[in-house]
Design a protein around this motif. Structure first.
Motif, short mmCIF file in Angstrom:
data_model
loop_
_atom_site.label_atom_id
_atom_site.label_comp_id
_atom_site.label_asym_id
_atom_site.label_seq_id
_atom_site.Cartn_x
_atom_site.Cartn_y
_atom_site.Cartn_z
N MET A 17 0.83 -1.22 0.00
CA MET A 17 0.00 0.00 0.00
C MET A 17 0.87 1.27 0.00
SD MET A 17 -3.06 0.85 -0.10
CE MET A 17 -4.29 2.05 0.22
N ILE A 18 1.88 1.25 0.86
CA ILE A 18 2.80 2.40 0.93
C ILE A 18 4.24 1.89 0.85
CG2 ILE A 18 3.71 4.20 2.45
CD1 ILE A 18 0.82 4.55 3.45
N LYS A 19 4.98 2.52 -0.03
CA LYS A 19 6.39 2.15 -0.15
C LYS A 19 7.22 3.43 -0.05
CE LYS A 19 9.57 -0.46 -2.99
NZ LYS A 19 9.81 -1.01 -4.32
N PHE A 20 8.09 3.43 0.92
CA PHE A 20 8.96 4.56 1.17
C PHE A 20 10.37 4.03 0.90
CE2 PHE A 20 9.94 8.33 3.91
CZ PHE A 20 8.87 9.13 3.54
N ASN A 21 10.95 4.44 -0.22
CA ASN A 21 12.18 3.78 -0.65
C ASN A 21 13.36 4.75 -0.72
OD1 ASN A 21 13.86 1.80 -1.61
ND2 ASN A 21 13.19 2.02 -3.74
N GLN A 22 14.31 4.57 0.18
CA GLN A 22 15.56 5.36 0.18
C GLN A 22 15.29 6.87 0.13
OE1 GLN A 22 19.03 4.03 0.01
NE2 GLN A 22 17.84 2.39 0.92
N VAL A 23 14.39 7.31 1.00
CA VAL A 23 13.97 8.72 0.97
C VAL A 23 14.86 9.56 1.87
CG1 VAL A 23 12.11 10.32 1.54
CG2 VAL A 23 11.59 8.15 0.39
N VAL B 1 4.36 -0.45 4.10
CA VAL B 1 3.15 -0.69 4.89
C VAL B 1 2.17 -1.44 3.99
CG1 VAL B 1 1.28 0.36 6.21
CG2 VAL B 1 3.54 1.45 6.18
N GLN B 2 1.65 -2.56 4.50
CA GLN B 2 0.71 -3.36 3.70
C GLN B 2 -0.70 -2.78 3.81
OE1 GLN B 2 2.04 -5.62 1.75
NE2 GLN B 2 4.01 -5.16 2.73
N LYS B 3 -1.52 -3.14 2.85
CA LYS B 3 -2.92 -2.68 2.83
C LYS B 3 -3.62 -3.16 4.11
CE LYS B 3 -6.98 -2.50 -0.06
NZ LYS B 3 -7.73 -3.07 -1.13
N GLY B 4 -4.35 -2.23 4.76
CA GLY B 4 -5.11 -2.60 5.96
C GLY B 4 -4.28 -2.70 7.22
N GLU B 5 -3.00 -2.37 7.12
CA GLU B 5 -2.11 -2.46 8.28
C GLU B 5 -2.24 -1.21 9.15
OE1 GLU B 5 1.87 -4.83 7.96
OE2 GLU B 5 2.28 -2.73 7.62
N ASP C 97 -0.57 3.45 -2.69
CA ASP C 97 -1.57 2.69 -3.45
C ASP C 97 -1.08 2.47 -4.90
OD1 ASP C 97 -3.89 1.26 -3.62
OD2 ASP C 97 -5.17 2.98 -4.07
N GLY C 98 0.19 2.24 -5.04
CA GLY C 98 0.77 1.98 -6.35
C GLY C 98 1.06 3.22 -7.18
N LEU C 99 0.71 4.39 -6.65
CA LEU C 99 0.91 5.64 -7.41
C LEU C 99 2.14 6.38 -6.89
CD1 LEU C 99 -2.78 6.91 -7.34
CD2 LEU C 99 -1.64 5.77 -9.24
N SER C 100 2.92 6.91 -7.84
CA SER C 100 4.13 7.63 -7.44
C SER C 100 3.78 9.05 -7.01
CB SER C 100 5.11 7.67 -8.62
OG SER C 100 6.12 8.60 -8.34
N LEU C 101 4.37 9.45 -5.90
CA LEU C 101 4.11 10.79 -5.35
C LEU C 101 4.52 11.89 -6.33
CD1 LEU C 101 3.10 11.81 -2.55
CD2 LEU C 101 5.47 12.15 -1.96
N ILE D 221 -9.19 0.55 6.41
CA ILE D 221 -8.34 1.72 6.17
C ILE D 221 -6.92 1.44 6.68
CG2 ILE D 221 -7.94 4.14 6.79
CD1 ILE D 221 -10.91 4.58 6.85
N THR D 222 -5.96 1.73 5.85
CA THR D 222 -4.56 1.62 6.26
C THR D 222 -4.23 2.85 7.12
OG1 THR D 222 -4.11 0.55 4.16
CG2 THR D 222 -2.20 1.35 5.40
N VAL D 223 -3.62 2.61 8.26
CA VAL D 223 -3.35 3.73 9.18
C VAL D 223 -1.85 3.88 9.41
CG1 VAL D 223 -3.81 4.70 11.47
CG2 VAL D 223 -5.56 3.31 10.35
N ILE D 224 -1.40 5.10 9.25
CA ILE D 224 -0.01 5.43 9.62
C ILE D 224 -0.11 6.37 10.82
CG2 ILE D 224 2.20 6.40 8.86
CD1 ILE D 224 1.50 4.35 6.92
#
Lengths: 370, 308
Positions: free
Chosen positions: B1-7, B24-28, B61-65, B183-186
């Motif tokens: 669901m969310i990928k934060f890569n080498q930011v 972060v996985q979907k629904g986590e 959600d698979g979309l690039s920021l 809902i995925t929660v951060i």
């Protein structure tokens, strides 16, 4: 007591901006008012401009013109009668002396000289000074030293070319226009500061994280400020109409457009203030400084015609100046919409320029979280 | 669901994030735990689209920021640390305004506003001005404002700051319900007990770097943080302690009335340890047990206290 005294002093000095403003603001205002009242060192009396048209062109009329020209403190500008009339109507000059043909002959016959002073009734203070100068200087210019002039000989015909049929006095227009723009500046500054409040409260971040375009957000803010400025100006003029009898119906289309142009220029200032400030406190300090300077130089506090030439030149950078002059054109000089258009365009231009600058600064300073 | 890569992200000379990566996985329910200034808010501001990273890739959600900003904004709901509400407007007016920013028809916003008001238990106060609300109630409306457009991801930055225990529980229940609804929660916080209660996965962030990520059990394992048993006893003689030491690693405190030991799992080991104590003829007055919690895990992983 000493501890409290020391603590308060430390707190006062810690707010560097506030401390500087406490000293700088009064100094700036004292300087501006001194300049406006012509009280600068070594130049205690500022010169007064008088247009002059000599239709007689005789040695007598020339000696009057030369005597006036030689006077310190009187800036004499030669003109035609039509041009003089036009300049006074436009508010560019306060008065013109017309020497009609027959001055020399009237002097020889011992009859009253055909002199006419055309003037703007709104500028009574300047006109009074000019009248007093003329009544003595003309007499001494044409009479031999040892002869006392007969007062009746120099009786001038006084013709008001602006405001002669007015029921509204110029003081009311000055008070309404000057105060309305001054108060409007304070109001829009408050609205501008609200953007910084939104930044500090977190609502701006929440708006920025929504799908709205950041420029749309700013334009929405500008639109609300602009709309409220129009409403506020309208209410102020309607109030002046109902309570003080200011005739707002005489040239309604021009008044509406002038209100819109003034509101646009003034509201852009509110956004500009928010864009250059980092905190609300900073915006408040800056707004007080800028508003008082613009109002003092632009004619909200002291009528422009009372200011020396240098201040009149400085005044053109102020929104207040163009607004007040525009309202004078409508209420006092009865100018047509076309004749007022340059002032309207200048106000719109000021508004547009400040808006563009504000947008750039806003994106850079306010919307940047880093 | 969310990928934060080498930011990475820097503010002037200060590097707030250094090559941060997590998923972060979907629904986590993902908790980002760290002290003040660790980089939590910067991470959340990047996910909220408020700031852009200097380097690295962020996918939601698979979309690039970097390429799908508007679509991403429709998928996320943010709950800032501040009470981002208009005090002079009512709760309902606030919700109507926030909903209007998401291209929703007015009737739909109204329905959603009433729905979320009920969800946060403030339907009967909908007409009251926000300035008349308690801190906890404001926090609930703050959360409600982020739910109007039915986001897939909810980003919360310390949403319980300054809230009384009762309101805190209400907020926890609300968030648990939302998470159960998919809902995925951060969730960022520096309160360990919140993370322990709410989060499936925890990311420990310190000085702009992720020190570890995983479930609480995984973090215990990675950090090698141990449970602790403390026994308050009658005075322990040298003979008894020597006998005990042949079988266990108990440490005797200086006044000889307190024994402590670290163990992998208190439940599995405590009965055996008490047998050894009895065999060494030591009289136990009381027993204290301390499970390896996030505080000790954080200390093990970062070498510092969480609330320094």
């Amino acid at each position: 007591m000493i501890r409290i005294f020391k603590k308060d002093l430390v707190l006062f000095l810690k707010d560097k901006q506030g401390a500087i403003l406490s000293f700088v603001l009064p100094i700036v205002l004292i300087s501006l008012f001194s300049l406006a009242f012509g009280g600068i060192r070594g130049n205690s009396s500022s010169s007064i401009t008088l247009l002059i048209h000599d239709a007689d062109s005789t040695s007598t009329s020339s000696s009057i013109v030369n005597a006036l020209d030689a006077m310190e403190g009187l800036n004499l500008i030669r003109s035609t009668a039509e041009n003089a009339n036009e300049e006074i109507k436009k508010g560019n000059d306060a008065a013109a002396l017309i020497l009609h043909s027959g001055v020399e002959q009237a002097k020889s016959n011992g009859e009253p000289l055909p002199l006419e002073l055309i003037y703007d009734e709104a500028r009574q203070m300047e006109v009074g000074i000019i009248q007093s100068i003329l009544s003595t200087q003309i007499a001494w210019a044409i009479m031999p030293d040892n002869i006392e002039p007969a007062p009746s000989l120099f009786h001038m015909q006084m013709t008001s070319v602006v405001g002669e049929e007015k029921t509204t006095n110029a003081g009311l227009i000055q008070a309404v226009a000057g105060t309305a723009i001054l108060m409007l500046l304070f109001n829009v500054a408050g609205l501008g500061v609200s953007i910084l409040e939104e930044k500090e409260s977190g609502t701006l971040n929440r708006i920025l994280s929504s799908p709205l375009n950041p420029r749309t957000i700013l334009m929405g803010k500008m639109a609300s400020t602009f709309f409220l400025a129009i409403i506020q100006l309208t209410v102020m003029f309607v109030f002046s109409w109902l309570v003080f009898g200011l005739d707002i119906t005489a040239n309604l289309p021009a008044l509406i457009i002038m209100i819109v142009a003034t509101a646009f220029a003034v509201s852009s200032f509110g956004i500009f203030l928010a864009a250059i400030s980092k905190t609300r406190q900073q915006a408040r300090g800056l707004s007080t400084l800028i508003i008082l300077i613009m109002s003092a130089t632009g004619g909200s506090m002291i009528p422009i015609f009372m200011m020396p030439e240098i201040m009149k030149k400085i005044a053109v950078v102020s929104v207040n100046y163009w607004g007040i002059q525009g309202f004078f054109d409508i209420f006092w000089r009865n100018l047509s919409l076309l004749e007022i258009m340059p002032k309207i365009l200048i106000l719109l231009g000021i508004g547009l320029l400040i808006s563009i600058i504000s947008m750039r600064l806003f994106s850079k300073n306010v919307m940047k979280l880093a | 669901m969310i990928k934060f890569n080498q930011v990475s992200k820097s503010y002037n000379d200060r590097q707030a994030l250094k090559n941060v990566s997590f998923q972060v996985q979907k629904g986590e329910f993902f908790g980002l735990l760290g002290p003040n200034g660790a980089g939590k808010t910067t991470t959340l501001n990047i996910l909220s689209t408020l700031i852009r990273p200097d380097h690295g890739e962020v996918l939601i959600d698979g979309l690039s920021l970097g390429e799908n900003l508007k679509d991403i904004k429709h998928r996320i709901g943010i709950v800032p640390q501040e009470i981002a509400l208009y005090e002079e407007l009512s709760a309902f007016e606030n919700l109507m305004f926030w909903g209007s920013l998401y291209d929703m028809p007015k009737a739909q916003i109204k329905t959603k506003a009433l729905e979320v008001l009920e969800m946060v238990g403030l339907l009967d106060r909908r007409g009251d001005l926000i300035k008349t609300f308690s801190g906890g109630m404001k926090r609930r409306i703050n959360i409600a404002s982020a739910l109007l457009h039915a986001p897939k991801v909810l980003l919360l930055d310390e949403p319980t700051a300054g809230v009384d225990p009762q309101s805190r529980n209400h907020i926890f229940e609300l968030l648990e319900n939302l998470n159960q609804a998919g809902i995925t929660v951060i969730y960022t916080t520096h309160y360990m007990e919140e993370v322990e209660r709410l989060c499936d996965t925890i990311g420990i962030i310190d000085s702009g770097q992720i020190a570890a990520q995983g479930s609480l059990e995984e973090l215990r394992r990675v950090s090698e943080a141990k449970d602790i048993i403390v026994l308050n006893t009658e005075e322990v003689t040298k003979t008894s302690f020597d006998e005990l030491s042949n079988h266990t690693a108990f440490v005797l405190e200086e006044d000889a009335t307190k024994l402590t030991i670290e163990c992998e799992n208190i439940g599995n080991e405590i009965s055996g340890l008490i047998n050894h104590i009895n065999n060494a003829k030591i009289t136990i007055k009381s027993i204290e047990t301390h499970q390896a919690d996030l505080e000790s895990i954080f200390l093990k992983l970062t070498g510092k206290q969480l609330r320094d």
